[in-house]
Structure formats: C-alpha cells, structure tokens
Design a protein around this motif. Structure first.
Motif, short mmCIF file in Angstrom:
data_model
loop_
_atom_site.label_atom_id
_atom_site.label_comp_id
_atom_site.label_asym_id
_atom_site.label_seq_id
_atom_site.Cartn_x
_atom_site.Cartn_y
_atom_site.Cartn_z
N LYS A 166 0.84 -1.21 0.00
CA LYS A 166 0.00 0.00 0.00
C LYS A 166 0.87 1.26 0.00
O LYS A 166 0.72 2.14 -0.85
N SER A 167 1.79 1.33 0.97
CA SER A 167 2.67 2.51 1.06
C SER A 167 3.62 2.58 -0.13
O SER A 167 3.98 3.67 -0.59
N THR A 168 4.02 1.41 -0.65
CA THR A 168 4.91 1.37 -1.83
C THR A 168 4.21 2.00 -3.04
O THR A 168 4.81 2.79 -3.78
N MET A 169 2.93 1.67 -3.23
CA MET A 169 2.16 2.25 -4.34
C MET A 169 2.08 3.78 -4.20
O MET A 169 2.23 4.51 -5.18
N ILE A 170 1.86 4.22 -2.97
CA ILE A 170 1.78 5.67 -2.74
C ILE A 170 3.11 6.34 -3.07
O ILE A 170 3.15 7.39 -3.71
N LYS A 171 4.21 5.71 -2.65
CA LYS A 171 5.54 6.28 -2.93
C LYS A 171 5.78 6.35 -4.44
O LYS A 171 6.43 7.27 -4.93
N ALA A 172 5.26 5.35 -5.17
CA ALA A 172 5.40 5.35 -6.64
C ALA A 172 4.59 6.50 -7.24
O ALA A 172 5.06 7.22 -8.12
N ILE A 173 3.36 6.71 -6.72
CA ILE A 173 2.52 7.83 -7.20
C ILE A 173 3.22 9.16 -6.92
O ILE A 173 3.19 10.09 -7.74
N MET A 174 3.88 9.25 -5.76
CA MET A 174 4.57 10.49 -5.36
C MET A 174 5.92 10.65 -6.05
O MET A 174 6.63 11.61 -5.80
N LYS A 175 6.28 9.67 -6.89
CA LYS A 175 7.58 9.67 -7.60
C LYS A 175 8.76 9.64 -6.62
O LYS A 175 9.85 10.14 -6.90
N GLU A 176 8.53 9.04 -5.44
CA GLU A 176 9.61 8.90 -4.45
C GLU A 176 10.45 7.66 -4.74
O GLU A 176 11.57 7.55 -4.27
N ILE A 177 9.86 6.69 -5.45
CA ILE A 177 10.61 5.47 -5.80
C ILE A 177 10.38 5.13 -7.28
O ILE A 177 9.37 5.54 -7.86
N ASP A 178 11.31 4.41 -7.85
CA ASP A 178 11.14 3.91 -9.22
C ASP A 178 10.38 2.59 -9.18
O ASP A 178 10.28 1.96 -8.12
N PHE A 179 9.87 2.17 -10.34
CA PHE A 179 9.25 0.84 -10.39
C PHE A 179 9.91 0.04 -11.51
O PHE A 179 10.68 0.58 -12.31
N ASP A 180 9.59 -1.27 -11.55
CA ASP A 180 10.35 -2.18 -12.41
C ASP A 180 9.63 -2.56 -13.69
O ASP A 180 10.09 -3.42 -14.43
N GLY A 181 8.50 -1.97 -13.95
CA GLY A 181 7.77 -2.29 -15.18
C GLY A 181 6.37 -1.74 -15.10
O GLY A 181 5.85 -1.44 -14.03
N GLY A 182 5.75 -1.53 -16.27
CA GLY A 182 4.39 -0.99 -16.30
C GLY A 182 4.40 0.52 -16.45
O GLY A 182 5.43 1.15 -16.71
N LYS A 183 3.22 1.12 -16.22
CA LYS A 183 3.05 2.55 -16.47
C LYS A 183 2.28 3.19 -15.31
O LYS A 183 1.33 2.61 -14.80
#
Length: 544
Positions: free
Chosen positions: A366-383
């Motif tokens: 849950k918090s990981t998804m939020i960090k991705a939305i906030m551009k605080e972390i990168d992700f490994d695939g998708g959009k």
C-alpha cells in the motif's frame, strides 16, 4: 475479581484523580475512556502495577495473572520472533527443564539414604504435581497460531526481532500476552500498528478467548465490538456504565442534561436565599431567619456539571483547483526489492473527486504504491501516470519528522494559513489539543503524537486537489478524527486513504483497492460492504 480501592494520583500540587473505586469481574470487557490528559494511561499503569498511586490500593487474588501492553515498547533484540514469543511459556518450560535435570541426577546418584537425595525427591514430586496439573499444550503450535493471527508469516518466525519495525515488535509483545492466557489483559492503543485483518483477528480473540480485558483505544469500531462496559475518567473522578461506547455516549449526554438542570435549580435557590439575606440583614425581626439561611448556604455542596467540549470548530478545505478527469492511472505496474516482489501487474484507475481506500495486510504494497505515485521510488515495469493539473497533498506515516523543529506550533501554522483561517488559528490549534501557552512551544520538544496532529493541520490548509493520507489517525482521539472526517467528506478533490480504522473509513471511502498476494484487486463498494464480502470469502475458505 480485581478491586481498585480509593485510588488517588497527585503530583506538583495538582490532583489528576481521587477516590477512584471499581471492581473488574471475570469476563468484563472494559473501555477506559476520557479526553487526552484525563489520566487513562496513568490509571491503566497503576492497575498493571507499573506505577504507584499517591493513595489507595489494588487488590487481586495471589494467583491472578495481569498482563499489560503499553503504547510504546522497549524490547531487546537478541533472539528470533519464535524464541521471543515462546518466552510467554518461560515459567512452564523452566519447570520442565528443572524436572528433567533432577530426574537425570536421581538416575546417576547412589546416595539413596542421604538428606540431599530425599530433598531432590521432594522437589521433583512438588514440581511434577504442579507441572502435570497444567493442561497439556503443544506450545509451538500455540505460538504459531497466535503469531499467524497477528499477521506474521511462517518465514518470519526465524527472523531476528531487530529486523522488524516498532509496530511489528508491538505485535510480538501482544502475542506473548495472549499466550499467557492472563486473568486480566490491559491494552493501551493496541490497534495503532495493525492492519484490518489483524485487528479483526484480535477482536475475535478478545471476545471469544480472553477473560477480563481493559482497553484504551481511539478506534471506535474496535471498542464497540469488544467491550460491554465503559469507564469514563473525567474531572478527577470516574463514571462507570454497563454499556458499550456508542450507548455510553447517549447516557453521558442524558447525565449532563440532568446535572445542568440540578445545577441551574441550585443556583436559583442560592440566588433567592442570598437576595433574602442581603435584603433583611440588620433587620431585627428577621435576624433568626437571616442567620438560618446563612448557615444553610454554607452547608450546600455545589453541584458540578461535567466538562463538555464545546469547541464546534468545522474544518474546511480551501476549494481545490480542478484536476484532469483521471488524477491517477496505473497499468501493469511491477515493483520488487531484490528477489521480493511487492506487486506485479497492478492496475488501478482513480477518477476526479473519488474517495478510495487502500487496504490489505501490512507489507503488501500500500505505502509502496503511494511512494510510486509520489515519484519517491522507481518501479520495475508498467506505467503510472499522474493526471493533468494534479496537485498532491501527502501525509506520510513519518510526516511528523519532516516539520521544522525550531519553529513554534503557532508559527508552523501561521506560515501557511490564508484568508479567514488566519483569524481562527488559535481555535484550530485548540481543536487539535494545542491550548494556551502550548502554542508557543517549539516543535522539537513535542511528542510524536503532537507532531502528527500538527502535520495534519498543516496539510488541511494547503490548496490541493489530490489528498493522499497514509495512516493519518494513529495518534488522534475520537473527536479530532471526527473533525477531520467531516472535513474530508466535504473535500471536493480526490482522496486516497491508507487506513486500518474502519470507523474512519466508513462513510468516507466509496471504493476499496485491496492489496494482497502481489496483486491489487478493485472492489466497487464501501468498507462495510468490502469487509462483509471478505468475511463471506473466508467462511467459504474454511468450509472448503
């Protein structure tokens, strides 16, 4: 039965409470309520034997086991989760070890007639009688059952406790308490660091397996579900109701109406008699009547009306600038840390003005998804796309640590307040329990809870159209939560809420995204519908 007799607590010339007396019976499930600072945690610590009262006593049967879970823990870090939880059975396991050691000695010694040999036989007989009278338990299975109920996975059992956050270590401590099967369990804010599934498991345990329970909690649904009695600490005394919290609120309202009526009548009686005394003082024929009324007024015990929080502050978000139709769009998102996949092929679409909840077990992303939305972390695939003109306000779980420690409470809010709010900063701070001289305190001297509340006010004043709140209610009392909930309900932007507080989510989130098994599942229902649906699913799993 455990009895609290005439307890009083005084410090620095101030009385926190006095003449507090009540009994805790075998299956009582008690909610200990009252506003912040009323003395709830102090009273709980006294019952637990952690603190001493200025006066009064606690009496309990000699063999009564009282277990206490404080709000904040200091645990050591030199063993695995399984080893730490197994310490609940330390007394029994030590007994077994001693029996084995004595039996070992008895087989190798030959001084059968000696006093030492006889003493060993007496000791092993005494221990065996005690040990074999204890119900036979598969300790490892019991530990496993409780740890899993509280959200631990099997692979966590062999991990060192130092690898876990404060919230998870709190659960290990809670597991030890539950395994001891105490006569009285004392819990201070037990749900602060738990996900919804673990809270529901704990509720079920406390209702069906625990003996007596006394709990302080700001989680209204939790309190209503598990308790059958409410003790309110207010103005230095207690009121004891055989009622759940929601019913107690109605009874308290009735009590206050009666108190106010009695107070008004007493004030009128005093005023009428005082007027008579003033009018006829010095009149010879009325001397006796005047004296009689003076004595009568001296003997009157003033009726007190319980304090009631009259601050009817209504928080309102500034109108939010219009965002695009879809503030957040996620397609096929994948995130992993090393070999650990948090989620894979995650999809979610959030429309403008929607209020959604992210729920699921801790650690499911849950918090990981939020960090991705906030551009605080990168992700490994998708959009992942944040829509046109999306202005995000974000309340992280560590939001409190981001405040400027050198500024005062007042300065922190004054710096960002605009318009009408500037004239109401003191009222606003008061609603969040910052009163009087408190507002001149520097942020660095505040407790974690106080910083959380201050960070929340700051967020409420920023003009945004997408609000993301990650566990915003952990340190807030029920009144403050209600104020925030009302403000969020009226918020005209988009809201994403990560919370385990079912009462807070109820009537606020209209759609639920469930995180679990590396997936994100969309539920087109509110939190009550979602939980009812989940219960049905789990019942079907059990039936299978």
């Amino acid at each position: 039965m455990i009895t609290v007799n005439d307890i009083a607590v005084e410090f620095g010339g101030t009385t926190l409470f006095s003449d507090v007396t009540f009994a805790i019976n075998e299956n009582d499930k008690i909610a200990l309520m009252g506003k912040n600072g009323a003395g709830k945690s102090t009273l709980l610590k006294i019952v637990a034997g952690e603190n001493k009262a200025t006066r009064g006593t606690i009496s309990a049967p000699g063999d009564a086991v009282i277990a206490y879970l404080p709000q904040h823990l200091l645990t050591s870090d030199n063993c695995t989760v399984m080893e730490e939880a197994s310490k609940a059975f330390a007394d029994v396991l030590d007994m077994k070890k001693e029996i084995d050691e004595i039996n070992e000695q008895l087989t190798i010694r030959t001084d059968y007639e000696s006093d030492e040999y006889m003493k060993l036989i007496e000791r092993v007989s005494e221990l065996s009688e005690k040990f074999y009278s204890i119900e036979e338990v598969n300790y490892e299975a019991e530990v496993e059952k409780v740890l899993k109920g509280l959200g631990f996975e099997r692979e966590d059992f062999t991990r060192n406790t130092s690898e876990f956050s404060g919230g998870w270590r709190m659960r290990i401590e809670l597991a030890k308490i539950l395994l001891k099967k105490p006569d009285l369990i004392l819990l201070d804010e037990p749900t602060n660091h738990m996900d919804i599934e673990s809270i529901q498991w704990l509720e079920d345990f406390l209702i069906n397996q625990a003996k007596a329970v006394m709990v302080i909690s700001h989680d209204r649904t939790f309190v209503d579900n598990i308790t059958n009695r409410t003790i309110e600490v207010t103005m230095g005394r207690i009121y004891d109701y055989k009622a759940v919290y929601s019913h107690y609120l109605e009874l308290r309202k009735d009590r206050r109406i009666h108190q106010q009526k009695a107070y008004d009548e007493q004030q009128k009686f005093i005023a009428d008699n005082q007027a008579f005394i003033d009018r006829f003082r010095g009149t010879f024929s009325k001397t006796e009547s005047v004296q009689s009324r003076v004595k009568m007024l001296e003997k009157i015990v003033p009726i007190e009306v319980d304090e009631v929080d009259t601050s009817a502050l209504k928080l309102k978000f500034p109108p939010s600038p219009r965002s695009g139709q879809y503030p957040v769009v996620v397609e096929g998102l994948r995130k992993k840390y090393g070999d650990h996949v948090v989620f894979d092929d995650a999809n979610l679409v959030i429309e403008r003005g929607q209020k959604v909840a992210f729920v699921g077990k801790n650690g499911e992303g849950k918090s990981t998804m939020i960090k991705a939305i906030m551009k605080e972390i990168d992700f490994d695939g998708g959009k992942l796309e944040v829509g046109h003109n999306s202005q995000i306000g974000y309340f992280a779980q560590n939001q409190a640590s981001l405040l400027d420690g050198e500024m005062t409470i007042f300065e922190t809010i004054d710096q960002i307040a605009v318009g009408d709010v500037r004239t109401k900063i003191k009222d606003l701070l008061g609603a969040f329990m910052f009163k009087g001289d408190d507002i001149q305190k520097k942020v660095k001297v505040l407790s974690g809870g106080e910083k959380t509340r201050l960070a929340m006010i700051k967020l409420l004043l920023e003009p945004v159209n997408v609000l993301i709140l990650d566990e915003p209610t952990n340190h807030l009392d029920m009144k403050t939560k209600d104020i925030i909930k009302d403000a969020l309900r009226d918020f005209d932007g988009t809201l994403i809420l990560v919370s385990h507080d079912r009462d807070f989510l109820d009537g606020l989130a209209t759609k639920v995204f469930e995180f679990g098994n590396k997936r994100v599942k969309e539920h087109f229902e509110d939190i009550k519908g979602f939980l009812a649906h989940k219960k049905m699913e789990s019942m079907r799993e059990i039936e299978k």
